[in-house]
Design an enzyme around this catalytic site. Sequence first.
Site, mmCIF file in Angstrom:
data_model
loop_
_atom_site.group_PDB
_atom_site.id
_atom_site.type_symbol
_atom_site.label_atom_id
_atom_site.label_comp_id
_atom_site.label_asym_id
_atom_site.label_seq_id
_atom_site.Cartn_x
_atom_site.Cartn_y
_atom_site.Cartn_z
ATOM 1 N N TRP A 71 13.585 89.524 66.225
ATOM 2 C CA TRP A 71 13.653 90.969 65.971
ATOM 3 C C TRP A 71 13.061 91.314 64.613
ATOM 4 O O TRP A 71 12.349 92.299 64.459
ATOM 5 C CB TRP A 71 15.109 91.446 66.033
ATOM 6 C CG TRP A 71 15.240 92.907 65.705
ATOM 7 C CD1 TRP A 71 14.894 93.966 66.504
ATOM 8 C CD2 TRP A 71 15.721 93.460 64.480
ATOM 9 N NE1 TRP A 71 15.137 95.146 65.844
ATOM 10 C CE2 TRP A 71 15.647 94.872 64.605
ATOM 11 C CE3 TRP A 71 16.217 92.908 63.301
ATOM 12 C CZ2 TRP A 71 16.048 95.727 63.590
ATOM 13 C CZ3 TRP A 71 16.622 93.767 62.281
ATOM 14 C CH2 TRP A 71 16.525 95.156 62.434
ATOM 15 N N GLY A 103 11.348 74.610 59.212
ATOM 16 C CA GLY A 103 12.428 73.690 58.864
ATOM 17 C C GLY A 103 13.439 74.351 57.953
ATOM 18 O O GLY A 103 13.960 75.422 58.242
ATOM 19 N N TRP A 105 16.966 73.600 55.224
ATOM 20 C CA TRP A 105 18.249 72.900 55.299
ATOM 21 C C TRP A 105 19.022 73.241 56.559
ATOM 22 O O TRP A 105 19.596 72.374 57.222
ATOM 23 C CB TRP A 105 19.088 73.226 54.062
ATOM 24 C CG TRP A 105 20.387 72.512 54.052
ATOM 25 C CD1 TRP A 105 21.603 72.985 54.441
ATOM 26 C CD2 TRP A 105 20.616 71.143 53.672
ATOM 27 N NE1 TRP A 105 22.574 72.010 54.312
ATOM 28 C CE2 TRP A 105 21.983 70.869 53.845
ATOM 29 C CE3 TRP A 105 19.771 70.145 53.191
ATOM 30 C CZ2 TRP A 105 22.527 69.634 53.548
ATOM 31 C CZ3 TRP A 105 20.329 68.906 52.904
ATOM 32 C CH2 TRP A 105 21.689 68.672 53.082
ATOM 33 N N ASN A 106 19.051 74.516 56.929
ATOM 34 C CA ASN A 106 19.882 74.949 58.047
ATOM 35 C C ASN A 106 19.407 74.398 59.386
ATOM 36 O O ASN A 106 20.169 74.364 60.349
ATOM 37 C CB ASN A 106 19.906 76.480 58.111
ATOM 38 C CG ASN A 106 20.535 77.096 56.887
ATOM 39 O OD1 ASN A 106 21.321 76.451 56.201
ATOM 40 N ND2 ASN A 106 20.187 78.337 56.598
ATOM 41 N N GLU A 146 14.087 68.493 56.273
ATOM 42 C CA GLU A 146 15.104 68.040 55.320
ATOM 43 C C GLU A 146 16.164 67.211 56.042
ATOM 44 O O GLU A 146 17.119 67.757 56.562
ATOM 45 C CB GLU A 146 15.739 69.239 54.620
ATOM 46 C CG GLU A 146 14.723 70.050 53.808
ATOM 47 C CD GLU A 146 15.365 71.154 52.992
ATOM 48 O OE1 GLU A 146 16.586 71.098 52.715
ATOM 49 O OE2 GLU A 146 14.658 72.093 52.631
ATOM 50 N N TYR A 147 16.007 65.881 56.039
ATOM 51 C CA TYR A 147 14.943 65.060 55.497
ATOM 52 C C TYR A 147 14.683 63.939 56.477
ATOM 53 O O TYR A 147 15.604 63.533 57.201
ATOM 54 C CB TYR A 147 15.349 64.445 54.143
ATOM 55 C CG TYR A 147 15.653 65.478 53.079
ATOM 56 C CD1 TYR A 147 14.631 66.135 52.393
ATOM 57 C CD2 TYR A 147 16.977 65.795 52.777
ATOM 58 C CE1 TYR A 147 14.913 67.080 51.405
ATOM 59 C CE2 TYR A 147 17.265 66.747 51.797
ATOM 60 C CZ TYR A 147 16.237 67.391 51.119
ATOM 61 O OH TYR A 147 16.510 68.331 50.178
ATOM 62 N N TYR A 211 15.674 71.342 42.170
ATOM 63 C CA TYR A 211 16.860 72.174 41.936
ATOM 64 C C TYR A 211 17.943 71.726 42.907
ATOM 65 O O TYR A 211 17.722 70.799 43.708
ATOM 66 C CB TYR A 211 16.532 73.665 42.106
ATOM 67 C CG TYR A 211 15.584 73.991 43.237
ATOM 68 C CD1 TYR A 211 16.004 73.971 44.567
ATOM 69 C CD2 TYR A 211 14.260 74.324 42.977
ATOM 70 C CE1 TYR A 211 15.129 74.277 45.601
ATOM 71 C CE2 TYR A 211 13.366 74.630 44.006
ATOM 72 C CZ TYR A 211 13.812 74.607 45.313
ATOM 73 O OH TYR A 211 12.943 74.898 46.340
ATOM 74 N N ASP A 212 19.120 72.328 42.816
ATOM 75 C CA ASP A 212 20.285 71.851 43.576
ATOM 76 C C ASP A 212 20.590 70.390 43.242
ATOM 77 O O ASP A 212 21.113 69.638 44.078
ATOM 78 C CB ASP A 212 20.082 72.011 45.082
ATOM 79 C CG ASP A 212 20.106 73.462 45.528
ATOM 80 O OD1 ASP A 212 20.520 74.323 44.718
ATOM 81 O OD2 ASP A 212 19.704 73.749 46.663
ATOM 82 N N TRP A 362 11.978 78.987 44.423
ATOM 83 C CA TRP A 362 12.869 79.431 45.487
ATOM 84 C C TRP A 362 13.891 80.339 44.807
ATOM 85 O O TRP A 362 14.661 79.874 43.976
ATOM 86 C CB TRP A 362 13.589 78.256 46.174
ATOM 87 C CG TRP A 362 14.473 78.806 47.242
ATOM 88 C CD1 TRP A 362 15.750 79.269 47.116
ATOM 89 C CD2 TRP A 362 14.098 79.022 48.605
ATOM 90 N NE1 TRP A 362 16.202 79.764 48.301
ATOM 91 C CE2 TRP A 362 15.215 79.626 49.231
ATOM 92 C CE3 TRP A 362 12.952 78.792 49.340
ATOM 93 C CZ2 TRP A 362 15.200 79.987 50.590
ATOM 94 C CZ3 TRP A 362 12.946 79.144 50.678
ATOM 95 C CH2 TRP A 362 14.057 79.728 51.291
#
Length: 489
Positions: A71, A103, A105-106, A146-147, A211-212, A362
Amino acid sequence: MKLLLPLLGCLALSLSLTEGVMVCYYGSWAVYRQGDGKFDIEDIDPNICTHLIFGFAGLGYDNKIRVLDPWNELCDNYGKCGYDRFNALKKKNTNLVTILAVGGWNEGSAKYSKMAASAATRKIFVDSSVELLKEHGFDGLDMDWEYPTQRGGAPEDKENFILLLKDLKEALHANGMMLTAAVSAGKLTIDPAYDVPGMAQQLDMVNLMAYDLHGAWDTYTHHQSGLYAHPDDTGDNLYLNQDFAVRYWIEKGMPASKITQGVPLYGRCWTLKNGDNTGYYAPAPQPGMAGPYTRTPGFLGYNEICEGILDGWTVVNDPAMHEPYVYSLEHNRIWCSYDDQDSVKTKANYAKEHGLAGMMVWSIETDDFKGKCGRTFNLIKTMVETFTGSEITPGPTPSPTTPDPDATTTKPVTKPPTPPPTDKCKAPGINADPGNCHHYYLCSQNTEGGYDAVVEECAPGTLFNANAYICDWDHVVCAIPGMCPNDCP
């Protein structure tokens, strides 16, 4: 300027930022945020980034690339045409390169592992990706698996990832497109997941997610994107800094000229155990409170942090580090590590001194795009100006006499009224299932005056965050009062 794409002919980067690249990811779900946090495609400044990456597309169980929010991203069924509007930004800057990321993380890893395991399934994915990119006018694909070998993957992913990249490179380059990848900065992921020399042969550019490196999964405060190690770091924490990650990728075989150094436009946040210790390694067993826009515990956009600073939060620049942190004992003892104008300048200088391709962020929608704390998009602009040594100038726009290839003489489609809510669909787009946070619904308006609903599963270890419109860490979602009562302990 470093020539990153010698094989791509017309895409050999005739960019407006002539001394390096500025890669900007765009998290498309920001369109669902509220108030001053809402960020749509037209809020993007097309003159401050050389490469804009749309996040994310996914992978279907038929091994074809898949649109994750039809959508918002397609024109079908009275959708919002996000892909086409994103690529239309090139009308404002003809040097802009637009890329679709697949892709994230989710999406998890297991289905990518299965897809990459055979030549036949890889071909299905590659062919469908090229078709989607060409249909909407993207200039390339960003592979964000990932990954490999992790999170439900298999040991052979390390080799199969290279085979997948090889197939993608051949198909994309044949169509004048580029291939990039977002990669981990963590040694414990890099070692099992990546054949770095093999990746160097196939990729035009590597976006290093530096990062993270720390977050609310730790029970103590630390910087999530420190340039160098903290003096008190020991053990594996000695690896969790940008300098180590950059040097390690180069040591493993990735040319510096293909690496962009990732910088977060957000902070990772904790709740201090008490107010007696507000420095590094302070006890902090819980994530920080959610912000008004991103609405995710343990995470605040830079725009939310700068508003907190305007509200009196304390900023500290520890002499042992090159980045600030901020805390407020009056606001639920929140403590956040983040990057500001000075720290992103330091990182851009570092990237330039080490011969990197440029910078990456990001993500663009959590910079100070409203300009509440200074000029709009100040962190991105500071990195560009530091790396290139020159001020940002608008890129070229088409001549007024140039015919618009997208011009049409057809009459606009009249959109029918929004259908009334159903048990699954309250509105078009992403909808939560109050009774089950392991999935959500994608709702699109149909021609019969109702909704079509598709169930989308969250990856293992994640739950749907109805405040942020994403699948997020299960421990983060379960920290939100009242959310997912059936799925949280």
